[in-house]
Design an enzyme around this catalytic site. Structure first.
Site, PDB file in Angstrom:
ATOM      1  N   GLU A  73      -2.058 -29.172  28.535  1.00 28.93           N
ATOM      2  CA  GLU A  73      -3.158 -30.137  28.393  1.00 28.93           C
ATOM      3  C   GLU A  73      -2.827 -31.211  27.366  1.00 28.93           C
ATOM      4  O   GLU A  73      -3.554 -32.182  27.210  1.00 28.93           O
ATOM      5  CB  GLU A  73      -4.438 -29.406  27.975  1.00 28.93           C
ATOM      6  CG  GLU A  73      -5.082 -28.611  29.110  1.00 28.93           C
ATOM      7  CD  GLU A  73      -6.451 -28.084  28.718  1.00 28.93           C
ATOM      8  OE1 GLU A  73      -7.377 -28.889  28.540  1.00 28.93           O
ATOM      9  OE2 GLU A  73      -6.579 -26.853  28.570  1.00 28.93           O
ATOM     10  N   SER A 112       1.361  -7.552  -0.546  1.00 26.99           N
ATOM     11  CA  SER A 112       2.056  -8.603   0.203  1.00 26.99           C
ATOM     12  C   SER A 112       1.160  -9.795   0.505  1.00 26.99           C
ATOM     13  O   SER A 112       1.636 -10.817   1.007  1.00 26.99           O
ATOM     14  CB  SER A 112       2.674  -8.041   1.476  1.00 26.99           C
ATOM     15  OG  SER A 112       1.691  -7.804   2.452  1.00 26.99           O
ATOM     16  N   GLN A 113      -0.138  -9.713   0.155  1.00 25.59           N
ATOM     17  CA  GLN A 113      -0.980 -10.922   0.226  1.00 25.59           C
ATOM     18  C   GLN A 113      -0.464 -11.980  -0.751  1.00 25.59           C
ATOM     19  O   GLN A 113      -0.779 -13.162  -0.619  1.00 25.59           O
ATOM     20  CB  GLN A 113      -2.459 -10.603  -0.049  1.00 25.59           C
ATOM     21  CG  GLN A 113      -2.747  -9.879  -1.358  1.00 25.59           C
ATOM     22  CD  GLN A 113      -2.760  -8.374  -1.190  1.00 25.59           C
ATOM     23  OE1 GLN A 113      -1.844  -7.808  -0.602  1.00 25.59           O
ATOM     24  NE2 GLN A 113      -3.791  -7.711  -1.711  1.00 25.59           N
ATOM     25  N   TYR A 115      -8.237   0.982  -3.870  1.00 23.94           N
ATOM     26  CA  TYR A 115      -6.938   1.333  -4.421  1.00 23.94           C
ATOM     27  C   TYR A 115      -6.240   0.050  -4.851  1.00 23.94           C
ATOM     28  O   TYR A 115      -6.668  -1.059  -4.530  1.00 23.94           O
ATOM     29  CB  TYR A 115      -6.079   2.089  -3.394  1.00 23.94           C
ATOM     30  CG  TYR A 115      -5.617   1.226  -2.239  1.00 23.94           C
ATOM     31  CD1 TYR A 115      -6.439   0.998  -1.136  1.00 23.94           C
ATOM     32  CD2 TYR A 115      -4.369   0.603  -2.264  1.00 23.94           C
ATOM     33  CE1 TYR A 115      -6.025   0.194  -0.091  1.00 23.94           C
ATOM     34  CE2 TYR A 115      -3.947  -0.209  -1.212  1.00 23.94           C
ATOM     35  CZ  TYR A 115      -4.775  -0.400  -0.128  1.00 23.94           C
ATOM     36  OH  TYR A 115      -4.372  -1.190   0.898  1.00 23.94           O
ATOM     37  N   THR A 135       1.665  -4.421   4.305  1.00 25.16           N
ATOM     38  CA  THR A 135       1.569  -4.706   5.739  1.00 25.16           C
ATOM     39  C   THR A 135       0.980  -6.090   6.039  1.00 25.16           C
ATOM     40  O   THR A 135       1.188  -6.620   7.123  1.00 25.16           O
ATOM     41  CB  THR A 135       0.716  -3.628   6.446  1.00 25.16           C
ATOM     42  OG1 THR A 135      -0.584  -3.612   5.844  1.00 25.16           O
ATOM     43  CG2 THR A 135       1.367  -2.269   6.348  1.00 25.16           C
ATOM     44  N   ASP A 136       0.245  -6.676   5.064  1.00 25.48           N
ATOM     45  CA  ASP A 136      -0.487  -7.922   5.358  1.00 25.48           C
ATOM     46  C   ASP A 136       0.427  -9.055   5.835  1.00 25.48           C
ATOM     47  O   ASP A 136       0.069  -9.807   6.739  1.00 25.48           O
ATOM     48  CB  ASP A 136      -1.263  -8.392   4.120  1.00 25.48           C
ATOM     49  CG  ASP A 136      -2.443  -7.498   3.779  1.00 25.48           C
ATOM     50  OD1 ASP A 136      -2.746  -6.577   4.574  1.00 25.48           O
ATOM     51  OD2 ASP A 136      -3.057  -7.699   2.720  1.00 25.48           O
ATOM     52  N   THR A 195       0.820  -1.216   0.000  1.00 21.05           N
ATOM     53  CA  THR A 195       0.000   0.000   0.000  1.00 21.05           C
ATOM     54  C   THR A 195       0.850   1.260   0.000  1.00 21.05           C
ATOM     55  O   THR A 195       0.441   2.297  -0.519  1.00 21.05           O
ATOM     56  CB  THR A 195      -0.934  -0.018   1.234  1.00 21.05           C
ATOM     57  OG1 THR A 195      -1.818  -1.115   1.071  1.00 21.05           O
ATOM     58  CG2 THR A 195      -1.753   1.243   1.376  1.00 21.05           C
ATOM     59  N   LYS A 240       0.570  -7.661  12.863  1.00 22.55           N
ATOM     60  CA  LYS A 240      -0.456  -6.755  12.371  1.00 22.55           C
ATOM     61  C   LYS A 240      -1.729  -7.055  13.165  1.00 22.55           C
ATOM     62  O   LYS A 240      -2.233  -8.177  13.136  1.00 22.55           O
ATOM     63  CB  LYS A 240      -0.685  -6.946  10.864  1.00 22.55           C
ATOM     64  CG  LYS A 240      -1.663  -5.928  10.293  1.00 22.55           C
ATOM     65  CD  LYS A 240      -1.784  -5.970   8.782  1.00 22.55           C
ATOM     66  CE  LYS A 240      -2.731  -4.873   8.303  1.00 22.55           C
ATOM     67  NZ  LYS A 240      -2.907  -4.828   6.847  1.00 22.55           N
TER      68      LYS A 240
HETATM   69  N1  ASP Z   1      -2.765  -5.589   0.947  1.00 20.70           N
HETATM   70  C1  ASP Z   1      -1.720  -4.642   1.215  1.00 20.70           C
HETATM   71  C2  ASP Z   1      -0.403  -5.386   1.245  1.00 20.70           C
HETATM   72  O1  ASP Z   1      -0.126  -6.072   2.175  1.00 20.70           O
HETATM   73  C3  ASP Z   1      -1.968  -3.937   2.489  1.00 20.70           C
HETATM   74  C4  ASP Z   1      -0.908  -2.947   2.916  1.00 20.70           C
HETATM   75  O2  ASP Z   1       0.147  -2.837   2.368  1.00 20.70           O
HETATM   76  O3  ASP Z   1      -1.171  -2.256   3.923  1.00 20.70           O
HETATM   77  O4  ASP Z   1       0.334  -5.281   0.327  1.00 20.70           O
END
Ligand code: ASP
Length: 355
Positions: free
Chosen positions: A312, A83-84, A50, A116-117, A37, A189
């Site tokens: 457990e 990053s997904q 976006y 961030t993912d 992002t 995250k």
């Molecule tokens: N889907 C985005 C990614 O991980 C989200 C982000 O960058 O915040 O590339």
């Protein structure tokens, strides 16, 4: 005698002048860009919608001219993805490139721009596979570059400030987001939308960036970087490890893909309930995995607290490994690297105790 002394003084001053001419005016920070992002663009500055990974690293750097006050900056685009879609090939490329760059006296620190993912997974992978004490910092953004109050520029600035600081050496790979400096081992995250999404809920942040300088409160005692035994220099693929998620009434058939030898799984992370507990429906399938030589690690679907040994579940009897503080996605990273060294579950448990 007096003449000799003044001669020596002149010589020392001449050497100092020559050395200062060669000394660096600023640290050299190398930015490796992967998309996310932070490099995203959208049609509206105020509405959602976006596409990640649209802006090249040169534009990201030129959007923050203040970076040049902190360091000499070089940028390189590794990939342009959300990053997904992160994968083992990009991880291996990053680890090898960072090791190569940091071996040079010309580079003082690395910043990786990243979605961030899956940032926490990449950070932890690099924490175990980069063999240098120089700073390596990941950063990204929750708002695309075209948004009102985009968080990317300041995050990039703070990441470079951290990577440029000699005080950031020996701290393992870090994530710098929204002013906080977080260690790769504990950071997660935590929120789908908030700019304050990265936290280390069990350990707390290592520090924060204030007035262009990192300030430190904690350091990790987990093994990382220069102490790590994991070496990917000669690897082109990583052992295949997957995650199975538990819930009420879970059916054993969720384990079927892992037990099918054609799929090539060498390990499975069980994201269990509570302290890594296992539903009775799925227990025999995990035992079956062990019987087939597949490593089984117990982690937890909860966001905080360790998954402990012998609570457990009788791990010794089942030859299961406990992940301690690692969440399922980071336990997967350590198991993949652990399996490059051993398939002995006790040896694997030692890695989970130490890293
Ligand atoms: N889907 C985005 C990614 O991980 C989200 C982000 O960058 O915040 O590339």
């Amino acid at each position: 005698m007096k003449n000799l002394k003044s001669l020596a003084l002149v010589a020392v001053m001449a050497i100092a002048t020559v050395m200062s001419a060669f000394a660096k005016d600023k640290p050299d920070v190398y930015i490796l860009a992967t998309g996310g992002t932070i490099a995203g663009t959208g049609a509206s500055a105020v509405a959602s919608g976006y596409t990640a990974g649209q802006v090249a690293i040169e534009s990201l750097i030129s959007a923050v001219p203040h970076l040049r006050d902190l360091a000499n900056i070089t940028g390189e685009q590794i990939v342009s993805i959300g990053s997904q879609d992160m994968n083992d090939q990009v991880w291996l490329t990053l680890a090898k490139r960072i090791n190569e760059l940091l071996a040079s006296d010309d580079i003082d620190g690395i910043v990786i721009t990243h979605g961030t993912d899956t940032m926490e997974e990449t950070a932890y992978f690099l924490n175990l596979t980069v063999h240098s004490n120089k700073p390596v910092v990941l950063t990204g953004a929750m708002r695309p570059s075209t948004a009102l109050s985009a968080d990317g520029p300041l995050n990039l600035y703070n990441a470079v400030a951290t990577a440029a600081s000699p005080s950031a050496k020996d701290r393992g790979v870090m994530v710098v987001m929204n002013g906080l400096i977080l260690g790769a081992h504990g950071t997660q995250k935590m929120n789908t939308l908030s700019v304050q999404t990265f936290q280390d809920p069990d350990g707390g942040p290592l520090g924060y960036v204030y007035n262009s300088e990192p300030r430190w409160n904690l350091c990790t005692l987990k093994k990382h970087t220069t102490q790590s035994v994991f070496d990917v220099t000669n690897l082109d693929v990583l052992p295949k490890v997957g995650i199975v998620y538990s819930y009420s009434n879970v059916d054993a058939d969720v384990m079927s893909p892992f037990l099918n030898p054609a799929n090539g799984y060498q390990g499975v992370i069980h994201a269990g309930v509570g302290n890594g507990n296992i539903h009775k429906n799925i227990f025999p399938a995990l035992d079956q995995a062990r019987a087939q030589g597949i490593a089984v690690v117990r982690s937890s679907r909860l966001p905080t607290g360790p998954t402990t040994l012998y609570d457990e579940v009788d791990d010794e009897a089942h030859q299961f490994v406990a992940s301690w503080e690692l969440n399922p996605q980071k336990a997967r990273v350590l198991l993949m690297l652990g399996l490059t060294k051993t398939h002995d579950w006790k040896e694997l448990q030692k890695y989970f105790d130490e890293y």
